[in-house]
Design an enzyme around this catalytic site. Structure first.
Site, PDB file in Angstrom:
ATOM      1  N   GLU A  33     -93.595  79.930 -60.846  1.00 45.31           N
ATOM      2  CA  GLU A  33     -92.768  81.034 -61.137  1.00 45.31           C
ATOM      3  C   GLU A  33     -93.724  82.174 -61.828  1.00 45.31           C
ATOM      4  O   GLU A  33     -94.088  81.767 -62.894  1.00 45.31           O
ATOM      5  CB  GLU A  33     -91.463  80.850 -61.899  1.00 45.31           C
ATOM      6  CG  GLU A  33     -90.287  80.223 -61.368  1.00 45.31           C
ATOM      7  CD  GLU A  33     -88.897  79.920 -62.014  1.00 45.31           C
ATOM      8  OE1 GLU A  33     -88.843  80.789 -63.005  1.00 45.31           O
ATOM      9  OE2 GLU A  33     -88.389  79.079 -61.841  1.00 45.31           O
ATOM     10  N   GLU A  69     -88.141  73.938 -65.595  1.00 46.46           N
ATOM     11  CA  GLU A  69     -88.218  74.159 -67.146  1.00 46.46           C
ATOM     12  C   GLU A  69     -87.310  73.123 -67.742  1.00 46.46           C
ATOM     13  O   GLU A  69     -86.340  73.629 -68.679  1.00 46.46           O
ATOM     14  CB  GLU A  69     -87.504  75.531 -67.280  1.00 46.46           C
ATOM     15  CG  GLU A  69     -88.361  76.662 -66.378  1.00 46.46           C
ATOM     16  CD  GLU A  69     -88.166  78.054 -66.854  1.00 46.46           C
ATOM     17  OE1 GLU A  69     -87.061  78.570 -67.486  1.00 46.46           O
ATOM     18  OE2 GLU A  69     -89.094  78.826 -66.377  1.00 46.46           O
TER      19      GLU A  69
HETATM   20  O1  AHR Z   1     -86.620  83.375 -61.998  1.00 48.37           O
HETATM   21  C1  AHR Z   1     -85.445  83.389 -62.873  1.00 48.37           C
HETATM   22  C2  AHR Z   1     -85.658  82.312 -64.014  1.00 48.37           C
HETATM   23  O2  AHR Z   1     -86.662  82.396 -64.591  1.00 48.37           O
HETATM   24  C3  AHR Z   1     -85.570  80.844 -63.408  1.00 48.37           C
HETATM   25  O3  AHR Z   1     -84.200  80.732 -62.962  1.00 48.37           O
HETATM   26  C4  AHR Z   1     -86.166  80.208 -64.415  1.00 48.37           C
HETATM   27  O4  AHR Z   1     -86.611  79.087 -64.044  1.00 48.37           O
HETATM   28  C5  AHR Z   1     -86.809  81.129 -65.190  1.00 48.37           C
HETATM   29  O5  AHR Z   1     -86.670  80.982 -66.596  1.00 48.37           O
END
Ligand code: AHR
Length: 512
Positions: free
Chosen positions: A320, A198
């Site tokens: 994710e 991110e």
């Molecule tokens: O999964 C939780 C968080 O969500 C992770 O650390 C991040 O990459 C995302 O914003």
């Protein structure tokens, strides 16, 4: 409606006990058995584990001295459940944590490792007991490929390059010798290498063009030379299409995969996401509306990637995804603990179906997160462990790993703003056909008639996952409240498959 007809209609939906029963909706469709499409990469069933709350500490790792049965510090119950799930790949150490993690804190004798602060996740004191060796050993134990994310936000290309050399080098270099001195003779394999996480947010608040240049700088020094490690660039947040275009144009030749992060919030509002259990039907419905945004997103990012990569060589890695709710009341701040209900199982199934429909481009995905965090497979409490409804959905979908998609066309009634019934089908290397169907309508069964184009002669297996309540869930006192049961309600007759899907259910069938 006249009073008598109203009463008659009501009588039709009442069963002996007086509870309203499901009035059936009708779904028709076609399944083309003779037109296999792209392979569903097993890695779309990947998991994500971050140094966060009890996701690792207590959830996976208890240390060799623990009273909780363990193998070299890894919980036996959790390892067995994950092996059974056939986890293809696991991503570590983050997430946001990746960009504050310095790998040297997690190698060498455990008693000398420093205590560091986890600024992203509740300022928890991390003792770094679970470090590089522990991660690679854990992946070996559960039989998963490895996905390592290196630190770009607070690290340097040199730090990242040293880490990769430490892990993968079979030479007599200083770093390879240091790994041997720390107990590991042979190098490990890094199957996937993420360059930051991110970068538009917790990974450094960068603009796309800045990150694209930084990525190019990093990759030249960090990616193992001559290997087949898949290099993953930090991709867009949800619908940020400009990010995808810039990355593809500036650095597209230098990465194998572009990540995409998208979380499902029932309300769509980060300040009040919605509860994990005890929610209204409105939030059941809106969670599915929100989760189907994934389909439109994949279509749009795919189309942008096609502009510079028409053959689809670069994968889209949804590394994710999952449901993110308001935390369990009373749980520590920043630990992202939440219950997991039947809604999560169906939400997982919807997303897995979406990934199947994009199997040509989406060849890696990692649900967030594996144990005790967000939409977890497993919850632990001390020495106790339960499997969540999401675990059971993933377990039912195991036969899809490595199978080839089959065209399935369904004509379903609506449930609010989404289709009530959705599904995908695939044929595995042994010629078995697997069909996964969800019915999101909590009130109505769906009677389905599917015309099969091509030969299938028998139904060889079936399971259903459903429950009485929308938020039915497993707890430490009732660990099997939501668990799959055999499904025997399907019939195959002269090229027609007929079945009735219960309301709010997932059904997975096998045909031969
Ligand atoms: O999964 C939780 C968080 O969500 C992770 O650390 C991040 O990459 C995302 O914003």
């Amino acid at each position: 409606m006249a009073m008598n007809s109203a009463l008659a209609a009501l009588a039709l939906v009442l069963v002996a006990g007086g509870a309203p029963t499901a009035t059936a909706q009708t779904v028709t469709g076609v399944l083309r058995l003779n037109e296999p499409g792209p392979v569903i990469a097993p890695e779309v069933y990947g998991q994500f584990m971050e140094q966060l709350g009890t996701g690792i500490d207590g959830g996976v790792w208890v240390g060799p001295e623990s009273d909780i049965p363990n193998t070299r510090g890894f919980r036996n119950d959790v390892v067995a459940a994950l092996k059974d799930l056939q986890v293809p790949v696991v991503r570590w150490p983050g997430g946001c944590y990746a960009d504050i993690y310095h790998w040297r804190d997690g190698v060498g004798p455990r008693e000398t490792r420093p205590v560091t602060l986890n600024r992203w996740w509740g300022n928890k004191e991390e003792n770094n007991a679970f470090g590089t060796h522990e991660f690679f050993e854990f992946a070996e134990l559960i039989g998963a490929k490895t996905y390592l994310s290196v630190n770009v936000g607070t690290g340097t290309p040199r730090e990242a390059a040293d880490w990769v050399e430490y892990v993968t080098s079979d030479t007599g270099s200083r770093l390879a010798e240091e790994r041997r001195a720390n107990g590991r003779e042979k190098p490990w394999r890094i199957d996937y290498l993420g360059i930051g996480n991110e970068p538009w947010g917790c990974g450094g608040r960068m603009r796309a063009s800045y990150y694209a240049d930084l990525f190019r700088q990093y990759v030249g020094f960090v990616a193992p030379s001559g290997g087949d490690t898949v290099v993953v660039a930090g991709g867009p947040d949800a619908e940020n299409y400009d990010w995808t275009r810039t990355l593809m144009q500036v650095a597209g030749k230098d990465f194998d995969a572009l990540s995409l992060h998208y979380y499902t919030l029932p309300t769509g509002d980060w300040a009040a996401k919605g509860a994990a259990i005890g929610f209204s039907e409105d939030q059941w419905r809106s969670a599915f509306v929100q989760t189907y945004r994934m389909e439109a997103m994949l279509n749009a990012h795919d189309a942008i990637m096609d502009e510079t990569d028409p053959d689809g060589e670069t994968m889209l890695a949804v590394d994710e995804w999952g449901a993110w709710y308001d935390p369990t009341p009373g749980s520590p701040g920043g630990w992202l603990q939440q219950q997991n209900s039947l809604r999560d199982a169906l939400l997982a199934a919807v997303n897995l179906n979406i990934f199947h429909r994009h199997a040509d481009r989406v060849r890696l995905a990692n649900i967030a997160q594996m144990v005790n965090v967000l939409q977890a497979m497993i919850l632990t409490d001390g020495d106790r462990m339960i499997l969540t409804p999401t675990y059971h959905a993933f377990a039912l979908y195991r036969p899809f790993q490595g199978a080839r998609t089959l065209p399935l066309f369904l004509d379903s009634p609506a449930y609010g703003d989404v289709k009530a019934v959705d599904g995908t089908a695939a044929v595995d290397p042994q010629g078995r056909v697997h069909l996964a169907l969800v019915n999101l309508d909590p009130h109505h069964e769906a009677t389905m008639i599917l015309n099969l184009e091509g030969a299938a002669t028998e139904i060889t297996g079936g399971d259903v996952l459903t429950a009485a309540a929308m938020d039915a869930h497993n707890s430490f006192d009732a660990p099997a409240a939501v668990t799959p049961r055999p499904f025997t309600g399907a019939r195959l007759n002269g090229g027609r498959l007929s079945l009735t899907l219960p309301g709010k259910s997932l059904v997975v069938l096998t045909l031969r």
